[in-house]
Design a protein around this motif. Structure first.
Motif, PDB file in Angstrom:
ATOM      1  N   VAL A 112       0.850  -1.196   0.000  1.00 26.74           N
ATOM      2  CA  VAL A 112       0.000   0.000   0.000  1.00 26.74           C
ATOM      3  C   VAL A 112       0.884   1.243   0.000  1.00 26.74           C
ATOM      4  O   VAL A 112       0.690   2.173  -0.797  1.00 26.74           O
ATOM      5  CB  VAL A 112      -0.937   0.003   1.227  1.00 26.74           C
ATOM      6  N   ALA A 113       1.863   1.240   0.897  1.00 28.53           N
ATOM      7  CA  ALA A 113       2.786   2.385   0.962  1.00 28.53           C
ATOM      8  C   ALA A 113       3.548   2.540  -0.347  1.00 28.53           C
ATOM      9  O   ALA A 113       3.700   3.658  -0.867  1.00 28.53           O
ATOM     10  CB  ALA A 113       3.752   2.204   2.128  1.00 28.53           C
ATOM     11  N   ARG A 114       4.025   1.435  -0.903  1.00 27.23           N
ATOM     12  CA  ARG A 114       4.822   1.499  -2.130  1.00 27.23           C
ATOM     13  C   ARG A 114       3.992   2.027  -3.303  1.00 27.23           C
ATOM     14  O   ARG A 114       4.463   2.861  -4.093  1.00 27.23           O
ATOM     15  CB  ARG A 114       5.380   0.114  -2.469  1.00 27.23           C
ATOM     16  N   ILE A 115       2.776   1.559  -3.424  1.00 30.52           N
ATOM     17  CA  ILE A 115       1.902   2.008  -4.509  1.00 30.52           C
ATOM     18  C   ILE A 115       1.655   3.514  -4.432  1.00 30.52           C
ATOM     19  O   ILE A 115       1.609   4.201  -5.453  1.00 30.52           O
ATOM     20  CB  ILE A 115       0.561   1.232  -4.473  1.00 30.52           C
ATOM     21  N   ARG A 116       1.538   4.027  -3.218  1.00 34.36           N
ATOM     22  CA  ARG A 116       1.231   5.439  -3.050  1.00 34.36           C
ATOM     23  C   ARG A 116       2.456   6.340  -3.153  1.00 34.36           C
ATOM     24  O   ARG A 116       2.333   7.553  -3.055  1.00 34.36           O
ATOM     25  CB  ARG A 116       0.539   5.655  -1.704  1.00 34.36           C
ATOM     26  N   GLY A 117       3.645   5.751  -3.326  1.00 39.91           N
ATOM     27  CA  GLY A 117       4.830   6.557  -3.554  1.00 39.91           C
ATOM     28  C   GLY A 117       5.858   6.543  -2.448  1.00 39.91           C
ATOM     29  O   GLY A 117       6.942   7.126  -2.593  1.00 39.91           O
ATOM     30  N   VAL A 118       5.545   5.913  -1.321  1.00 40.26           N
ATOM     31  CA  VAL A 118       6.513   5.843  -0.223  1.00 40.26           C
ATOM     32  C   VAL A 118       7.686   4.961  -0.643  1.00 40.26           C
ATOM     33  O   VAL A 118       7.500   3.869  -1.195  1.00 40.26           O
ATOM     34  CB  VAL A 118       5.851   5.272   1.051  1.00 40.26           C
ATOM     35  N   ASP A 119       8.897   5.417  -0.381  1.00 37.95           N
ATOM     36  CA  ASP A 119      10.080   4.625  -0.649  1.00 37.95           C
ATOM     37  C   ASP A 119      10.114   3.474   0.358  1.00 37.95           C
ATOM     38  O   ASP A 119      10.131   3.715   1.572  1.00 37.95           O
ATOM     39  CB  ASP A 119      11.334   5.489  -0.496  1.00 37.95           C
ATOM     40  N   PRO A 120      10.124   2.208  -0.094  1.00 37.80           N
ATOM     41  CA  PRO A 120      10.113   1.080   0.852  1.00 37.80           C
ATOM     42  C   PRO A 120      11.251   1.115   1.864  1.00 37.80           C
ATOM     43  O   PRO A 120      11.121   0.557   2.960  1.00 37.80           O
ATOM     44  CB  PRO A 120      10.223  -0.146  -0.064  1.00 37.80           C
ATOM     45  N   ILE A 121      12.346   1.784   1.527  1.00 41.26           N
ATOM     46  CA  ILE A 121      13.451   1.855   2.481  1.00 41.26           C
ATOM     47  C   ILE A 121      13.048   2.667   3.706  1.00 41.26           C
ATOM     48  O   ILE A 121      13.632   2.500   4.794  1.00 41.26           O
ATOM     49  CB  ILE A 121      14.718   2.452   1.818  1.00 41.26           C
ATOM     50  N   ASP A 122      12.029   3.515   3.567  1.00 42.36           N
ATOM     51  CA  ASP A 122      11.533   4.253   4.722  1.00 42.36           C
ATOM     52  C   ASP A 122      10.822   3.325   5.704  1.00 42.36           C
ATOM     53  O   ASP A 122      10.797   3.589   6.918  1.00 42.36           O
ATOM     54  CB  ASP A 122      10.600   5.387   4.288  1.00 42.36           C
ATOM     55  N   ILE A 123      10.217   2.255   5.191  1.00 44.85           N
ATOM     56  CA  ILE A 123       9.640   1.241   6.079  1.00 44.85           C
ATOM     57  C   ILE A 123      10.763   0.508   6.803  1.00 44.85           C
ATOM     58  O   ILE A 123      10.681   0.238   8.009  1.00 44.85           O
ATOM     59  CB  ILE A 123       8.776   0.241   5.283  1.00 44.85           C
ATOM     60  N   ILE A 124      11.817   0.200   6.060  1.00 41.07           N
ATOM     61  CA  ILE A 124      12.989  -0.448   6.648  1.00 41.07           C
ATOM     62  C   ILE A 124      13.554   0.403   7.791  1.00 41.07           C
ATOM     63  O   ILE A 124      13.939  -0.108   8.848  1.00 41.07           O
ATOM     64  CB  ILE A 124      14.072  -0.675   5.577  1.00 41.07           C
ATOM     65  N   ARG A 125      13.605   1.704   7.582  1.00 45.86           N
ATOM     66  CA  ARG A 125      14.161   2.597   8.596  1.00 45.86           C
ATOM     67  C   ARG A 125      13.369   2.515   9.901  1.00 45.86           C
ATOM     68  O   ARG A 125      13.951   2.575  10.992  1.00 45.86           O
ATOM     69  CB  ARG A 125      14.186   4.040   8.074  1.00 45.86           C
ATOM     70  N   VAL A 126      12.057   2.373   9.787  1.00 43.95           N
ATOM     71  CA  VAL A 126      11.228   2.228  10.986  1.00 43.95           C
ATOM     72  C   VAL A 126      11.602   0.952  11.729  1.00 43.95           C
ATOM     73  O   VAL A 126      11.813   0.950  12.950  1.00 43.95           O
ATOM     74  CB  VAL A 126       9.729   2.204  10.618  1.00 43.95           C
ATOM     75  N   MET A 127      11.680  -0.155  10.986  1.00 38.74           N
ATOM     76  CA  MET A 127      11.943  -1.447  11.610  1.00 38.74           C
ATOM     77  C   MET A 127      13.410  -1.623  12.029  1.00 38.74           C
ATOM     78  O   MET A 127      13.736  -2.555  12.755  1.00 38.74           O
ATOM     79  CB  MET A 127      11.531  -2.567  10.654  1.00 38.74           C
ATOM     80  N   ARG A 128      14.263  -0.746  11.583  1.00 41.79           N
ATOM     81  CA  ARG A 128      15.663  -0.756  12.006  1.00 41.79           C
ATOM     82  C   ARG A 128      15.866   0.111  13.246  1.00 41.79           C
ATOM     83  O   ARG A 128      16.922   0.089  13.879  1.00 41.79           O
ATOM     84  CB  ARG A 128      16.548  -0.247  10.852  1.00 41.79           C
ATOM     85  N   GLY A 129      14.847   0.896  13.597  1.00 39.36           N
ATOM     86  CA  GLY A 129      14.930   1.744  14.768  1.00 39.36           C
ATOM     87  C   GLY A 129      15.582   3.081  14.517  1.00 39.36           C
ATOM     88  O   GLY A 129      16.045   3.739  15.453  1.00 39.36           O
ATOM     89  N   LEU A 130      15.599   3.525  13.260  1.00 40.30           N
ATOM     90  CA  LEU A 130      16.246   4.785  12.919  1.00 40.30           C
ATOM     91  C   LEU A 130      15.290   5.971  12.957  1.00 40.30           C
ATOM     92  O   LEU A 130      15.726   7.119  12.882  1.00 40.30           O
ATOM     93  CB  LEU A 130      16.870   4.693  11.516  1.00 40.30           C
TER      94      LEU A 130
END
Length: 386
Positions: A112-130
Motif C-alpha cells: 500500500v505504501a509502495r503504490i502510493r509513492g513511499v520509498d520502501p526503504i523508509d519502512i525499513i528505517r522504521v523497523m531498524r529503529g532509525l
C-alpha cells in the motif's frame, strides 16, 4: 427451558460462500460468486495493463518482503512484520483509491505504501529503529499515506478524525469525484477486538464520514484464531454502526479492487462510511519474533497455500494470453527490487545518539538542552580508545 447443546445455534466466524464477493477462483478461472454480480461491469472495464499491473505489484512486494525478512534474520532489522499471503487484498484496495484520498496503514501494508509513492526503504528505517515515523505524510511524494501504527487499532481513530475534518471542511460529498476526498484505514482481525476500532466506528457512523474500514482477516491475531474472537463473521459488526459491510475474497486481487473502489466512491460522495472484510491468510509469522508452528498446523498452511493470491492471478493472466516474457520480466524486476533493498539497508548505518534529544518538545527546552550537553560531555570523557 435450559438450552441443550443441540438447541444452541451454531456459530461461525467465516462468511458463507454466497456472501463473499469473488471473481476468480483459486485455480485462476473466472467464477464470479453470487455476491459479485453488482461488480461485474466494473471488473469487465479493467484493461490488460491494469490487470498485469496488479500482478506486478504483488510479485514485487513479495520479493521485497522476503528480502526484508532475511535482513532481519541477519541482524539488520530489529523486527519485520511479513505481508506474505496478503498481497491481493492490499494491492486491490490501494489501486482503488484516488490520488486525493488518505490511506492509514497498520504495520504490514508494505505494498500500500509502495503504490502510493513511499520509498520502501523508509519502512525499513522504521523497523531498524532509525526513526519513529519513517516518512512525512504531508509530503506529496508519499501520496497521503499516513505513517505505520504499531499500537493496534489506534489508526482507526486517526483516520476517523481526519475523515470528520473532511466533512466539516466540505471536502467530500460535493458531487465532484475528481476533488472529493475519502479515507481508507487498514486493520486486522485482532485489532477488530480493540476498543479504539469500535469507538472510531461510532464516530464514523454518527458523522457519516467518507471512510472505508478495511479489515484484513488473516485468520490469526498472533496466536489466537479468529473463531475465538468472534462468534459471527467480522464484517457484520459494521452493520451495528449503521454502515454497509461487505465480505470479499482477500486473495482475489480483482474482487478486492472492485469492492474497495465502489465503497470509496460511495463514501466520497457523502453516503457515509463502509466496512470491508477481506478474507485472507497470513502465510508467514505475525512478526519475525513469532513462531507460528506453535499454534498453526501444517495442514492449515498447505490448504491456504493452494489459494496463494499470486499463483491465482498468474493462472488467470495465462488464461488471458499473458506471455512468458511478461512473467519473466516481472520476476527479474522483483530480483532488482530485493537487491536494492538489501544494498540500501546495509548502507543505512546506525542512529546518532544525540537524536534522542530531538523532538521531545515542539520548541527548544532548556532542560533538554542541559541534558544534551551533559550527555555530550559524558561521551567525550571516555576518550577515543574506549
Amino acid at each position: 427451558m435450559t438450552p441443550t447443546e443441540d438447541s444452541v445455534p451454531a456459530h461461525t466466524a467465516t462468511p458463507s460462500d454466497s456472501e463473499v464477493v469473488r471473481i476468480i477462483a483459486a485455480d485462476g478461472s473466472v467464477q464470479p460468486s453470487a455476491a459479485a454480480e453488482p461488480y461485474l461491469a466494473l471488473v469487465e472495464s479493467l484493461t490488460d495493463d491494469e490487470l498485469e499491473g496488479f500482478y506486478r505489484d504483488m510479485v514485487l512486494i513479495r520479493a521485497f518482503d522476503r528480502q526484508a525478512t532475511n535482513l532481519q534474520r541477519q541482524g539488520q532489522l530489529a523486527l519485520w512484520p511479513p505481508s506474505l499471503g496478503q498481497e491481493a487484498a492490499q494491492v486491490g484496495s490501494a489501486r482503488a483509491a484516488r490520488a486525493q484520498d488518505h490511506l492509514f496503514p497498520s504495520y504490514r501494508e508494505h505494498v500500500v505504501a509502495r503504490i502510493r509513492g513511499v520509498d520502501p526503504i523508509d519502512i525499513i528505517r522504521v523497523m531498524r529503529g532509525l526513526t519513529h515515523g519513517g516518512w512525512d505524510p504531508t509530503d506529496p511524494r508519499n501520496g497521503n499515506t499516513h505513517i505505520y501504527t504499531l499500537v493496534l487499532g489506534s489508526q482507526t481513530l486517526h483516520a476517523t478524525g481526519l475523515a470528520m475534518g473532511l466533512v466539516f471542511d466540505g471536502r467530500c460529498g460535493t458531487g465532484d469525484p475528481e476533488r472529493d476526498e475519502a479515507v481508507i484505514v487498514y486493520y486486522g482481525d485482532g485489532a477488530s477486538s480493540q476498543g479504539d476500532v469500535h469507538e472510531a466506528m461510532v464516530f464514523a457512523g454518527s458523522f457519516r464520514t467518507p471512510e472505508v474500514f478495511f479489515l484484513q482477516n488473516n485468520q490469526w491475531a498472533i496466536s489466537v484464531p479468529v473463531a475465538t474472537q468472534s462468534r459471527s463473521p467480522l464484517y457484520k459488526r459494521g452493520a451495528g454502526y449503521g454502515m454497509p459491510s461487505i465480505p470479499v475474497d482477500g486473495n482475489d486481487v480483482i474482487a478486492s479492487y472492485a469492492v474497495t473502489k465502489v465503497a470509496l466512491d460511495e463514501a466520497r460522495s457523502g453516503a457515509g462510511p463502509r466496512a470491508i472484510e477481506a478474507m485472507t491468510y497470513r502465510m508467514g509469522a505475525h512478526t519475525t519474533s513469532d513462531d507460528p508452528t506453535k499454534y498453526r498446523t501444517s495442514d492449515e498452511e498447505r490448504s491456504w497455500a493452494l489459494r496463494d493470491p499470486i499463483d491465482r492471478m498468474r493462472a488467470f493472466l495465462r488464461g488471458r494470453g499473458a506471455s512468458d516474457a511478461f512473467f519473466a520480466d516481472v520476476d527479474a524486476e522483483g530480483e532488482v527490487v530485493a537487491e536494492d533493498a538489501r544494498i540500501r539497508t546495509t548502507q543505512l548505518g546506525g542512529i546518532p545518539t544525540e537524536m534522542m534529544f530531538d523532538h521531545v518538545y515542539s520548541e527548544p527546552h532548556p532542560l533538554v538542552e542541559q541534558e544534551r550537553q551533559w550527555f555530550a560531555e559524558y561521551e567525550a570523557s571516555f576518550g577515543e580508545d574506549s
